[in-house]
Design an enzyme around this catalytic site. Structure first.
Site, PDB file in Angstrom:
ATOM      1  N   CYS A   1      -4.953   2.475  -3.547  1.00 35.86           N
ATOM      2  CA  CYS A   1      -3.570   3.172  -2.926  1.00 35.86           C
ATOM      3  C   CYS A   1      -2.408   2.043  -3.025  1.00 35.86           C
ATOM      4  O   CYS A   1      -1.608   1.895  -2.307  1.00 35.86           O
ATOM      5  CB  CYS A   1      -3.834   3.344  -1.411  1.00 35.86           C
ATOM      6  SG  CYS A   1      -4.963   4.636  -1.273  1.00 35.86           S
TER       7      CYS A   1
ATOM      8  N   GLN B   1      -3.990  -5.262   7.378  1.00 31.81           N
ATOM      9  CA  GLN B   1      -5.110  -6.348   6.639  1.00 31.81           C
ATOM     10  C   GLN B   1      -4.841  -7.578   7.412  1.00 31.81           C
ATOM     11  O   GLN B   1      -5.836  -8.739   7.052  1.00 31.81           O
ATOM     12  CB  GLN B   1      -5.001  -6.468   5.054  1.00 31.81           C
ATOM     13  CG  GLN B   1      -5.127  -5.267   4.096  1.00 31.81           C
ATOM     14  CD  GLN B   1      -6.675  -4.771   4.108  1.00 31.81           C
ATOM     15  OE1 GLN B   1      -7.426  -5.374   4.684  1.00 31.81           O
ATOM     16  NE2 GLN B   1      -6.736  -3.454   3.879  1.00 31.81           N
TER      17      GLN B   1
ATOM     18  N   HIS C   1       0.790  -1.359   0.083  1.00 33.31           N
ATOM     19  CA  HIS C   1      -0.252  -0.207  -0.059  1.00 33.31           C
ATOM     20  C   HIS C   1       0.791   1.256  -0.007  1.00 33.31           C
ATOM     21  O   HIS C   1       2.049   1.139   0.667  1.00 33.31           O
ATOM     22  CB  HIS C   1      -1.022  -0.111   1.332  1.00 33.31           C
ATOM     23  CG  HIS C   1      -2.138   1.039   1.520  1.00 33.31           C
ATOM     24  ND1 HIS C   1      -1.706   2.394   1.883  1.00 33.31           N
ATOM     25  CD2 HIS C   1      -3.165   0.987   1.322  1.00 33.31           C
ATOM     26  CE1 HIS C   1      -2.681   2.927   1.780  1.00 33.31           C
ATOM     27  NE2 HIS C   1      -3.744   2.049   1.578  1.00 33.31           N
TER      28      HIS C   1
HETATM   29  N1  7TS Z   1      -1.471  -0.716   4.778  1.00 31.74           N
HETATM   30  C1  7TS Z   1      -2.461  -1.466   4.322  1.00 31.74           C
HETATM   31  C2  7TS Z   1      -2.041  -2.786   3.640  1.00 31.74           C
HETATM   32  C3  7TS Z   1      -3.828  -0.984   4.112  1.00 31.74           C
HETATM   33  O1  7TS Z   1      -4.478  -1.824   3.359  1.00 31.74           O
HETATM   34  C4  7TS Z   1      -4.073   0.182   4.433  1.00 31.74           C
HETATM   35  C5  7TS Z   1      -5.503   0.896   3.963  1.00 31.74           C
HETATM   36  C6  7TS Z   1      -3.111   1.204   4.989  1.00 31.74           C
HETATM   37  C7  7TS Z   1      -1.859   0.576   5.071  1.00 31.74           C
HETATM   38  C8  7TS Z   1      -3.369   2.363   5.518  1.00 31.74           C
HETATM   39  O2  7TS Z   1      -4.262   2.176   6.533  1.00 31.74           O
HETATM   40  P1  7TS Z   1      -5.025   3.664   6.983  1.00 31.74           P
HETATM   41  O3  7TS Z   1      -6.046   3.165   8.157  1.00 31.74           O
HETATM   42  O4  7TS Z   1      -3.890   4.481   7.910  1.00 31.74           O
HETATM   43  O5  7TS Z   1      -5.725   4.353   6.123  1.00 31.74           O
HETATM   44  N2  7TS Z   1      -6.088   0.326   3.061  1.00 31.74           N
HETATM   45  C9  7TS Z   1      -6.981   0.782   2.276  1.00 31.74           C
HETATM   46  C10 7TS Z   1      -7.873   0.000   1.396  1.00 31.74           C
HETATM   47  O6  7TS Z   1      -7.494  -1.234   0.690  1.00 31.74           O
HETATM   48  N3  7TS Z   1      -8.876   0.836   0.945  1.00 31.74           N
HETATM   49  O7  7TS Z   1      -8.957   1.731   1.665  1.00 31.74           O
HETATM   50  C11 7TS Z   1      -7.878   1.891   2.643  1.00 31.74           C
END
Ligand code: 7TS
Length: 425
Positions: free
Chosen positions: A383, A221, A141
């Site tokens: 992302c 995840q 991500h």
């Molecule tokens: N790392 C992974 C693997 C993620 O899936 C996400 C968010 C983040 C980091 C960032 O997390 P946050 O809570 O700080 O935003 N993933 C997603 C997604 O798959 N669709 O929307 C956000």
């Protein structure tokens, strides 16, 4: 005890939720799932983006604000003492959820993004130097790419990337070739949000440690979907987001080994993270306070504690097993019953999410059209633009599961996709 039976004076506890797992029963704990969207029962399949909240979390937060709210750490008065106790209890719950040896190794942050930035700043920018190398993977991500890119730019270190094969599995032989005495840090996700790949993190960690590198695991995840034991993994840092594990937004976790947290530079400075301040010099508080400058997200942290009670009451093993069953069912149905559908991400180890393309239909159109059937899926690059580039697609549609989803909902997704095919052809 059912949620309905909870009285005004009860706070939810993990015992309140212990029961045999039945998706039809747990669904009833989620008020938002009980609605119709565009005249159809809501089918919520965007759980990798964010998850819905059980009544126990909603009610726990309501009750906290209604009865116990005060600031933490500072006050000598009763409300502050109660709030501080509840906030620190939540930290204990996170520690036990991750099997962290010491709750002081649990830092409350806003989410995974902030947790990774904290390490990229406090460790990366503080200690990296020209000639050092940071390894990430091809299936990250952006939250686990950009902070390292910036840390490397600022320090003269080099960013290396573990490639993936055509299924979306990391090529471990290539990883081994990248590792050397120059490797200072390895940062990979446990589960890819764009492909669903479950990475062999234990092996990744052990190999990194063999060359003396520290390892950050992005667990955004994984924490909601499988048991995680940071001691068994041996990772130096592990991160996750509250909102993806049935808790509020604005709260997340960085677990870090104490010796690293002690030597790292503070990320945000100000009140509460200090020991003494004079105009000449400031000394810092010990972790976790060192990394929790300012008034924290108190109710959100307490809500996270309730969410962890809730999922541990169901059991992460039961959740993982059920979501695997849904994944297998959905994979078979989508592949066999939806003409023109291609699954992007077919690694042998996958968590409960499916990215796909559908013949000539643009993913955005798939998402918009299927919304009219009451079905919420994510479309776009998730992302993870480098993943899209690797698989040569501009975007995908993605259905991602939680334990409250059912096979019947998968059938509705299949039926919805048939309607999309009719409309676009
Ligand atoms: N790392 C992974 C693997 C993620 O899936 C996400 C968010 C983040 C980091 C960032 O997390 P946050 O809570 O700080 O935003 N993933 C997603 C997604 O798959 N669709 O929307 C956000």
């Amino acid at each position: 005890m059912t949620v309905e039976a909870m009285t005004e004076t009860d706070y939810p506890t993990s015992e309140s939720f212990s029961r045999a797992f039945d998706p039809e029963v747990v669904r009833r704990d989620f008020p938002v799932l009980q609605q119709q969207v565009h005249g159809k029962p809501l089918v919520y399949l965007d759980n990798a983006a964010t998850t819905q909240k059980p009544q126990a979390v909603i009610e726990g937060i309501r009750k906290f604000y209604a009865e116990d709210y005060g600031t933490v750490r500072r006050g000598v008065y009763e409300l502050s003492a109660r709030s501080t106790r509840m906030y620190e209890d939540a930290r204990e719950k996170v520690a036990s959820f991750l099997n962290a040896p010491n709750s002081q190794e649990v830092i409350f942050v806003r989410g995974t993004t902030e947790a990774i930035n904290l390490v990229a700043f406090g460790y990366g920018r503080a200690f990296l130097k020209p000639g050092d190398e940071v390894i990430i993977s091809a299936i990250e991500h952006h939250a686990n790419i950009v902070p390292w890119q910036l840390a490397c730019e600022a320090t003269g270190a080099t960013l290396k990337v573990i490639p993936c094969d055509d299924r979306g599995a990391l090529i471990m032989a290539e990883y081994e070739k990248l590792l050397s005495s120059n490797t200072q840090l390895v940062a990979v996700n446990h589960v890819s949000n764009a492909l669903g790949t479950v990475n062999p993190v234990k092996e990744i960690i052990d190999k990194a440690h063999a060359v003396g590198a520290v390892v950050l695991i992005d667990g955004a995840q994984s924490a909601p979907h499988m048991p995680v034991d940071v001691q068994a993994l041996g990772c130096d840092f592990y991160t996750f987001s509250g909102h993806k594990i049935y808790a509020p937004t604005g709260i997340g976790v960085l677990y870090g080994k104490m010796d690293l947290l002690e030597k790292m530079a503070p990320f945000q400075s100000g009140g509460e993270m200090i020991e003494t301040v004079t105009f000449e010099k400031t000394t810092f508080a010990k972790p976790p306070n060192k990394y929790e400058g300012g008034t924290p997200a108190i109710a959100q942290a307490i809500g996270l504690g309730y969410a962890l009670d809730y999922v541990t009451g169901i059991g992460l093993d039961a959740i993982a097993a059920y979501e695997q069953e849904l994944l297998e069912y959905a994979t078979q149905r989508l592949l066999h019953d939806v003409p023109g559908l291609t699954i992007i991400g077919t690694a042998p180890e996958k968590a409960g999410l499916i990215s796909f393309t559908l013949a000539d239909a643009h993913p955005l159109d798939i998402g918009t059209l299927i919304d009219h059937e009451g079905i919420a899926i994510r479309t776009g690059h998730h992302c993870a633009q480098p993943v899209m580039k690797r698989f040569n697609v501009p975007a995908t549609a993605r259905a991602s599961f939680a334990f409250y989803n059912t096979k019947e909902e998968v059938d509705k997704l299949v039926a919805g996709l048939h309607k999309v095919i009719e409309m676009v052809s």
